[in-house]
Design a protein around this motif. Sequence first.
Motif, PDB file in Angstrom:
ATOM      1  N   UNK A 272       0.850  -1.190   0.000  1.00 32.11           N
ATOM      2  CA  UNK A 272       0.000   0.000   0.000  1.00 32.11           C
ATOM      3  C   UNK A 272       0.892   1.248   0.000  1.00 32.11           C
ATOM      4  N   UNK A 273       1.214   1.731  -1.180  1.00 29.51           N
ATOM      5  CA  UNK A 273       2.219   2.779  -1.318  1.00 29.51           C
ATOM      6  C   UNK A 273       1.739   4.119  -0.781  1.00 29.51           C
ATOM      7  N   UNK A 274       0.533   4.525  -1.124  1.00 26.47           N
ATOM      8  CA  UNK A 274       0.063   5.851  -0.714  1.00 26.47           C
ATOM      9  C   UNK A 274       0.104   5.998   0.801  1.00 26.47           C
ATOM     10  N   UNK A 275      -0.374   4.986   1.508  1.00 30.13           N
ATOM     11  CA  UNK A 275      -0.397   5.038   2.967  1.00 30.13           C
ATOM     12  C   UNK A 275       1.023   5.057   3.541  1.00 30.13           C
ATOM     13  N   UNK A 276       1.907   4.274   2.960  1.00 30.01           N
ATOM     14  CA  UNK A 276       3.290   4.254   3.444  1.00 30.01           C
ATOM     15  C   UNK A 276       3.993   5.583   3.167  1.00 30.01           C
ATOM     16  N   UNK A 277       3.731   6.147   1.996  1.00 28.31           N
ATOM     17  CA  UNK A 277       4.348   7.435   1.650  1.00 28.31           C
ATOM     18  C   UNK A 277       3.875   8.536   2.592  1.00 28.31           C
ATOM     19  N   UNK A 278       2.599   8.533   2.915  1.00 30.84           N
ATOM     20  CA  UNK A 278       2.079   9.510   3.870  1.00 30.84           C
ATOM     21  C   UNK A 278       2.720   9.309   5.244  1.00 30.84           C
ATOM     22  N   UNK A 279       2.904   8.046   5.637  1.00 33.54           N
ATOM     23  CA  UNK A 279       3.549   7.756   6.917  1.00 33.54           C
ATOM     24  C   UNK A 279       4.965   8.306   6.946  1.00 33.54           C
TER      25      UNK A 279
END
Length: 293
Positions: free
Chosen positions: A276-283
Amino acid sequence: MLGEAAQDTLFQVRQTLRCARGRMLDLSQPRVMGILNVTPDSFFAGSRLPDESALLRQAEQMLQAGAAVLDVGGYSSRPGADDVPADEELRRVVPALEALRRTFPEAFLSVDTFRAAVAEQAVQAGADIVNDISGGQLDEAMFATVARLRVPYILMHMRGTPQTMTQHTTYEGDLLLELTRFFRDQLTALRALWPDACVVLDPGVGFAKTPQQGYEIIRRLSELRTVLDLPLLVGLSRKTLVWKPLGLAPEAALPGTIALNTLALLGGARLLRVHDVAEAHQTVQLVQSVLSS
C-alpha cells in the motif's frame, strides 16, 4: 578521526544507491518500495497481478502515490510456498520488467529473486536492483553475478528456504547479534569480489522468525543500523506479525502495517517495502515532518 563535514559526506555516499545509466537513488531520507507480484500464490490476494495490463496499472498508481522503487517478484516467498522452477520464474519476471522499463523508463526497478541466473536476465531486462531474500545463501553464484553486474544489492537474513524457514526460528543467544554476524560474514564475502559493493540490508522480518522475534527486531532496529552503518530495508506489509495477534486476515492488516512501519521509521529504516504505497508514503512524510520540526 573524520571531521563532521567528512562524516556527513561519507554517510551520504553510503545512503546512495548507484544504479544504471548514471542514476542515483538517494536513501538519506526514507523511501517507499512498492511490491509487484507476478505470482499466482502470494499470501495477500490483493497484490496478485494476472496480466501485463494489471501490472502497468498498479505500477502507475504506485509511482503516482510516491513509490521510489518497484519490486518485481515471480517466486512467492510466503511460508510453505511451492518451489518454482527457474524457467518459470524467468517467464514471469522478464516480460514484466521489460514492460515496466518500456512504459516507465525513469522508474527504479528491483527484481526479487535468490537465483543468480534470474538476477542476470532481470538486469538485462531493465532491473536496477537485485533483492535477494537469501542474502547469497541459496545460490553460490549470486555474489559473483552481482559483483560483475555492478548493481545495488539488497541482502536479507533468512534461514532455510521459503519451504522450511518456519522450522528454523530457534536462535542461540541474542537475535540481533546473530543478524549482525550474518551480515558481516556475507558482506565480507561480497566485498572480496566487489570492494565497493552497493548494499542495503534487510533483517528479514517474518523469514525464519516468529512474530515476537519480529517485534524485537523492530524495537532494536536502531542498534542494527548503528552497528552496520548501511541503509536498512524493512518489509512488514500485511505480514503475520501484523494480523495474526489481532485475530484478523491480511486483507484487514493495513492499519497495523502503518503502525509498525512508523516504528521502523523511528528506528532508522530507509526503505519500506509495502503493498500500500500511498499510505506508506504519507507515513514517511508525517514521521519526517515530526522529526524535523
